[in-house]
Design a protein around this motif. Structure first.
Motif, PDB file in Angstrom:
ATOM      1  N   LEU A  76       3.183  -3.518  -0.532  1.00 14.74           N
ATOM      2  CA  LEU A  76       3.178  -3.623  -2.039  1.00 14.74           C
ATOM      3  C   LEU A  76       2.311  -4.621  -2.358  1.00 14.74           C
ATOM      4  CD1 LEU A  76       6.919  -2.888  -2.452  1.00 14.74           C
ATOM      5  CD2 LEU A  76       5.087  -1.440  -3.355  1.00 14.74           C
ATOM      6  N   ILE A  77       2.470  -5.869  -1.313  1.00 10.06           N
ATOM      7  CA  ILE A  77       1.569  -6.923  -1.744  1.00 10.06           C
ATOM      8  C   ILE A  77       0.365  -7.224  -1.328  1.00 10.06           C
ATOM      9  CG2 ILE A  77       3.674  -8.272  -2.444  1.00 10.06           C
ATOM     10  CD1 ILE A  77       3.692  -9.465   0.397  1.00 10.06           C
ATOM     11  N   ARG A  78      -0.104  -6.213  -0.395  1.00 12.36           N
ATOM     12  CA  ARG A  78      -1.474  -6.108   0.067  1.00 12.36           C
ATOM     13  C   ARG A  78      -2.476  -5.568  -1.087  1.00 12.36           C
ATOM     14  NH1 ARG A  78       0.552  -3.905   5.533  1.00 12.36           N
ATOM     15  NH2 ARG A  78       1.234  -5.656   6.463  1.00 12.36           N
ATOM     16  N   PRO A  83       5.674  -4.370   3.099  1.00  9.06           N
ATOM     17  CA  PRO A  83       4.676  -5.499   2.907  1.00  9.06           C
ATOM     18  C   PRO A  83       3.277  -4.950   2.312  1.00  9.06           C
ATOM     19  CG  PRO A  83       4.657  -4.898   5.238  1.00  9.06           C
ATOM     20  CD  PRO A  83       5.862  -4.215   4.645  1.00  9.06           C
ATOM     21  N   CYS A 132       7.226  -6.702 -11.108  1.00 11.30           N
ATOM     22  CA  CYS A 132       7.994  -6.526 -10.254  1.00 11.30           C
ATOM     23  C   CYS A 132       9.237  -7.228 -10.326  1.00 11.30           C
ATOM     24  CB  CYS A 132       7.407  -6.340  -8.980  1.00 11.30           C
ATOM     25  SG  CYS A 132       8.626  -5.606  -7.640  1.00 11.30           S
ATOM     26  N   TYR A 139       3.012  -8.724  -9.241  1.00 12.72           N
ATOM     27  CA  TYR A 139       4.129  -9.433  -8.500  1.00 12.72           C
ATOM     28  C   TYR A 139       5.256 -10.011  -9.704  1.00 12.72           C
ATOM     29  CZ  TYR A 139       6.566 -12.184  -5.073  1.00 12.72           C
ATOM     30  OH  TYR A 139       7.535 -12.851  -4.091  1.00 12.72           O
ATOM     31  N   GLY A 195      13.385  -9.817  -3.814  1.00  8.95           N
ATOM     32  CA  GLY A 195      12.273  -9.500  -3.833  1.00  8.95           C
ATOM     33  C   GLY A 195      11.408  -9.993  -2.518  1.00  8.95           C
ATOM     34  N   ALA A 243       2.303  -4.474  -6.068  1.00  9.00           N
ATOM     35  CA  ALA A 243       2.612  -5.808  -6.398  1.00  9.00           C
ATOM     36  C   ALA A 243       1.573  -6.750  -5.923  1.00  9.00           C
ATOM     37  CB  ALA A 243       3.950  -5.955  -5.768  1.00  9.00           C
ATOM     38  N   TYR A 244       0.412  -6.303  -5.962  1.00  9.94           N
ATOM     39  CA  TYR A 244      -0.691  -7.152  -5.478  1.00  9.94           C
ATOM     40  C   TYR A 244      -1.169  -7.895  -7.035  1.00  9.94           C
ATOM     41  CZ  TYR A 244      -5.253  -8.477  -3.739  1.00  9.94           C
ATOM     42  OH  TYR A 244      -6.286  -9.434  -3.225  1.00  9.94           O
ATOM     43  N   PRO A 287      10.358   2.065  -3.337  1.00  6.48           N
ATOM     44  CA  PRO A 287      10.559   0.592  -3.295  1.00  6.48           C
ATOM     45  C   PRO A 287      11.436   0.206  -4.650  1.00  6.48           C
ATOM     46  CG  PRO A 287       8.382   1.192  -2.682  1.00  6.48           C
ATOM     47  CD  PRO A 287       8.999   2.467  -3.349  1.00  6.48           C
ATOM     48  N   PHE A 302       9.477  -7.192  -0.309  1.00  6.87           N
ATOM     49  CA  PHE A 302       8.063  -7.221   0.254  1.00  6.87           C
ATOM     50  C   PHE A 302       8.135  -7.624   1.759  1.00  6.87           C
ATOM     51  CE2 PHE A 302       7.641  -8.938  -4.228  1.00  6.87           C
ATOM     52  CZ  PHE A 302       7.445  -7.470  -4.541  1.00  6.87           C
ATOM     53  N   GLU A 303       9.016  -7.990   2.271  1.00  4.07           N
ATOM     54  CA  GLU A 303       9.130  -8.042   4.009  1.00  4.07           C
ATOM     55  C   GLU A 303       9.335  -6.578   4.592  1.00  4.07           C
ATOM     56  OE1 GLU A 303      12.180 -10.071   6.991  1.00  4.07           O
ATOM     57  OE2 GLU A 303      11.084 -11.540   5.934  1.00  4.07           O
TER      58      GLU A 303
END
Length: 169
Positions: A66-68, A64, A82, A79, A56, A73-74, A126, A60-61
């Motif tokens: 996805l988590i913004r 990125p 996922c 998150y 994970g 995954a925000y 992803p 996400f690295e």
């Protein structure tokens, strides 16, 4: 749930054929790799939280967005969902490894999931990348554990990736 042996026998039975050289070679390969498949499944069992967490973080690295805000995954809930799904794929991959047959993934994981992901707007690329990262981590762990030929690890992960990839049109 079918395994490599029952699937092979079923296919030959349906066509009314005796087991030929190819069948015997497949069976021999299945039984010869049995200990390694069991050992990899044990590695997955013992390390699944670490595998999922690291996969994970790497995903996400690499992706990125996805988590913004606005990403799939925000928020903590998304998150967690996922990572839950990644754990689900890893668990079923371990079943398919032991069975030596990735078709267990079709009925247990893949049927309907593509449509669900598409309807929810979950990005496929992803998802596929996350599955591939987990495969890489499992293969590295297997190699570190002294398993020389880890090629059998590819089968379930690549099967899921291929099935997911075919739907993203």
């Amino acid at each position: 749930m079918r395994d490599a042996v029952t699937t092979l026998i079923r296919n030959y039975d349906l066509t009314g054929r005796y087991l030929d050289r190819d069948a015997m070679a497949n069976l021999k390969s299945y039984f010869e790799s049995g200990t390694d498949r069991i050992n990899v499944a044990a590695l997955i069992n013992a390390n699944s939280p670490e595998i999922v967490k690291e996969a994970g973080l790497q995903l996400f690295e690499e992706v990125p967005e996805l988590i913004r805000p606005g990403g799939n995954a925000y928020t903590t809930r998304r998150y967690s969902a996922c990572l839950r799904d990644m754990d689900y794929y890893l668990r079923y991959a371990s079943y398919a490894l032991v069975a030596g047959d990735p078709t267990v993934l079709d009925e247990r994981v893949l049927q309907g999931l593509r449509e669900t992901y598409n309807s929810l707007g979950v990005p496929i690329a992803p998802t596929v990348r996350g599955i591939q990262i987990m495969k890489e981590k499992v293969k590295a762990m297997a190699a570190d554990a002294g398993i020389e030929d880890t090629s059998f690890v590819d089968q379930p992960f690549d099967h899921m990736s291929r099935e997911f990839s075919e739907i993203s049109v």
